[in-house]
Design a protein around this motif. Structure first.
Motif, PDB file in Angstrom:
ATOM      1  N   LYS A  52       0.832  -1.208   0.000  1.00 19.03           N
ATOM      2  CA  LYS A  52       0.000   0.000   0.000  1.00 19.03           C
ATOM      3  C   LYS A  52       0.866   1.258   0.000  1.00 19.03           C
ATOM      4  O   LYS A  52       0.363   2.363  -0.194  1.00 19.03           O
ATOM      5  N   ARG A  55       3.779   3.353  -5.219  1.00 16.52           N
ATOM      6  CA  ARG A  55       3.042   4.151  -6.206  1.00 16.52           C
ATOM      7  C   ARG A  55       3.545   3.840  -7.610  1.00 16.52           C
ATOM      8  O   ARG A  55       4.711   3.500  -7.801  1.00 16.52           O
ATOM      9  N   GLN A  56       2.652   3.986  -8.571  1.00 15.82           N
ATOM     10  CA  GLN A  56       3.004   3.792  -9.973  1.00 15.82           C
ATOM     11  C   GLN A  56       4.131   4.747 -10.368  1.00 15.82           C
ATOM     12  O   GLN A  56       4.084   5.932 -10.045  1.00 15.82           O
ATOM     13  N   ASP A  62       4.923   9.004 -12.442  1.00 17.11           N
ATOM     14  CA  ASP A  62       5.161   9.777 -11.224  1.00 17.11           C
ATOM     15  C   ASP A  62       5.573  11.214 -11.525  1.00 17.11           C
ATOM     16  O   ASP A  62       5.778  12.010 -10.609  1.00 17.11           O
ATOM     17  N   ASP A  78      -3.065   6.813  -8.110  1.00 19.15           N
ATOM     18  CA  ASP A  78      -2.705   5.961  -6.979  1.00 19.15           C
ATOM     19  C   ASP A  78      -3.695   6.181  -5.850  1.00 19.15           C
ATOM     20  O   ASP A  78      -4.506   7.115  -5.875  1.00 19.15           O
ATOM     21  N   GLY A  79      -3.606   5.303  -4.858  1.00 21.22           N
ATOM     22  CA  GLY A  79      -4.413   5.483  -3.651  1.00 21.22           C
ATOM     23  C   GLY A  79      -5.906   5.400  -3.899  1.00 21.22           C
ATOM     24  O   GLY A  79      -6.389   4.628  -4.731  1.00 21.22           O
ATOM     25  N   HIS A  82      -7.281   6.046  -7.466  1.00 18.50           N
ATOM     26  CA  HIS A  82      -7.062   4.880  -8.323  1.00 18.50           C
ATOM     27  C   HIS A  82      -8.091   3.800  -8.021  1.00 18.50           C
ATOM     28  O   HIS A  82      -8.689   3.215  -8.946  1.00 18.50           O
ATOM     29  N   ARG A 284       7.937   1.050  -9.598  1.00 19.79           N
ATOM     30  CA  ARG A 284       7.150   1.545  -8.469  1.00 19.79           C
ATOM     31  C   ARG A 284       8.056   2.424  -7.592  1.00 19.79           C
ATOM     32  O   ARG A 284       9.268   2.223  -7.520  1.00 19.79           O
ATOM     33  N   ASP A 287       6.786   4.977  -0.818  1.00 18.39           N
ATOM     34  CA  ASP A 287       6.607   6.184  -0.010  1.00 18.39           C
ATOM     35  C   ASP A 287       7.102   6.020   1.424  1.00 18.39           C
ATOM     36  O   ASP A 287       7.452   6.998   2.079  1.00 18.39           O
ATOM     37  N   HIS A 347      -2.104  -2.072  -9.293  1.00 21.01           N
ATOM     38  CA  HIS A 347      -1.891  -1.657 -10.677  1.00 21.01           C
ATOM     39  C   HIS A 347      -1.679  -2.844 -11.620  1.00 21.01           C
ATOM     40  O   HIS A 347      -1.122  -2.670 -12.712  1.00 21.01           O
TER      41      HIS A 347
END
Length: 400
Positions: A52, A55-56, A62, A78-79, A82, A284, A287, A347
């Motif tokens: 989780k 991110r893409q 990005d 994302d998140g 998405h 990816r 974060d 994704h």
């Protein structure tokens, strides 16, 4: 490549000899984006894909921003944004949609294309596969209010201009931007615009009707169409050609495919795409720090290139005899058979079932044609923009 076990090695299918068509060119060209960490371990790749905190980050995802992110293609989100969009649009790509709606289009277009092939007696396999992919995706999108043959040609030009390198020099870049803008403008005027007008008057169960309902601008609808085209048309063209090459080459595998039921045919195709994934690598960005899956924690803010090709032949994930086309592999490994061929996690490729089933339907009908031959094996090249192989000049023929 043989579909029967090898007594010497104990491996099904050709004694585990590496006969992948795109292995050499992929090895030469596959590498992560500048500054990204190269992840070859399937366990780490799977963890990152499902995290989780990831991110893409592929194809500049990005780096791209949208004025109205809720209207951005799902690839760039994302998140929660998405997840919401994926839930709303998944119905166009669901197993139910494939079996009840898209199946009819796949069969109809396949019959039309192969009827033309049998009349002519020859064709380029990649042209047939691209025409099929265009019509299936056009049905999903709702691009059905323009001439079919002309639409295929216009979409070809749009996608070619979108993924080609401009080359060095200011003039080359200006010229490339002009070609892209021209191709997009023509595509909008002759294909997207009439589809929008028709669906404003009479909405149907397709993506463009959904975009209109959600208040998308015309520009964003065009962007969605191009995104679908890149993801669903180009990749499927290459895979259909690749899978056909395998079946042409190996009589035993071809007979196994034709004699099998739908489940067995899908399993064979999933094994081929495992060995020859069109997407060699996905990216990816993490974060937050991730620990417990590698020798050292994965630091936050870093970008990772996940090596799909390497993971898909790693015995850690796929078991023994990784180069064999083995229809029992997925069952032994307690896997769906996708492994990492279509990515994974939030994704993962939403249209993988569409691609597999249109490939299955087309190849089943193609190989029932009497005196079908592959007169020229395809040339293999590499598209650095997409990070994937391309197959061209696969000449096939049959008795007229």
């Amino acid at each position: 490549m043989s579909a029967s076990p090898s007594p010497e090695s104990g491996c099904p299918a050709h004694g585990n000899v590496d006969r992948r068509k795109s292995a050499a060119i992929a090895l030469k060209n596959t590498q992560p984006d500048l500054g990204a960490h190269w992840v070859k371990s399937p366990s780490i790749a799977k963890y990152i894909l499902r995290s989780k905190h990831a991110r893409q980050a592929g194809a500049g995802a990005d780096l791209v921003t949208f004025k109205n992110p809720e209207q951005a293609p799902v690839f760039f989100l994302d998140g929660e944004l998405h997840a919401i969009k994926r839930r709303k649009t998944q119905r166009f790509l669901s197993p139910k949609a494939v079996s009840q709606q898209h199946y009819l289009v796949m069969r109809k277009v396949t019959d039309e294309l192969l009827a033309g092939f049998k009349t002519q007696g020859h064709a380029k396999l990649e042209d047939l596969s691209f025409s099929l992919a265009v019509e299936v995706v056009s049905e999903i999108l709702g691009l059905t209010n323009s001439n079919q043959a002309a639409r295929v040609n216009r979409i070809q030009k749009v996608l070619a201009s979108s993924i080609s390198n401009a080359g060095d020099g200011k003039l080359a870049k200006v010229w490339q931007n002009f070609k892209r803008a021209s191709a997009l403008g023509i595509f909008y005027w002759f294909d997207v615009r009439p589809a929008i007008k028709a669906r404003i008057k009479n909405p149907t169960d397709d993506a463009i009707s959904f975009y209109i309902e959600e208040g998308y601008s015309k520009f964003m609808i065009v962007i969605e169409c191009v995104t679908y085209g890149t993801a669903g048309m180009l990749t499927t063209r290459e895979f259909i050609t690749m899978a056909a090459w395998y079946l042409f080459e190996d009589q035993a595998l071809r007979q196994q495919f034709l004699a099998g039921d739908e489940k067995e045919q899908v399993t064979i195709l999933m094994e081929i795409v495992r060995l020859e994934p069109v997407a060699a690598m996905v990216h990816r960005r993490i974060d937050e720090e991730i620990s417990g899956i590698a020798e050292h924690p994965l630091p936050p803010g870093e970008k990772y290139g996940l090596d799909i090709r390497n993971a898909n032949i790693d015995e850690e994930m796929v078991g023994e005899c990784p180069y064999a086309v083995d229809i029992e592999r997925a069952k032994r490994q307690s896997d769906s058979g996708k492994f990492l061929s279509f990515g994974g996690g939030p994704h993962s490729c939403p249209g993988w079932q569409v691609a597999i089933h249109e490939t299955r339907i087309f190849l089943e009908q193609l190989f029932l044609i009497p005196e079908l031959t592959l007169d020229r094996e395809p040339d293999i090249s590499w598209n650095s923009q997409l990070g994937s192989y391309e197959l061209r000049n696969a000449d096939i023929s049959c008795k007229r």
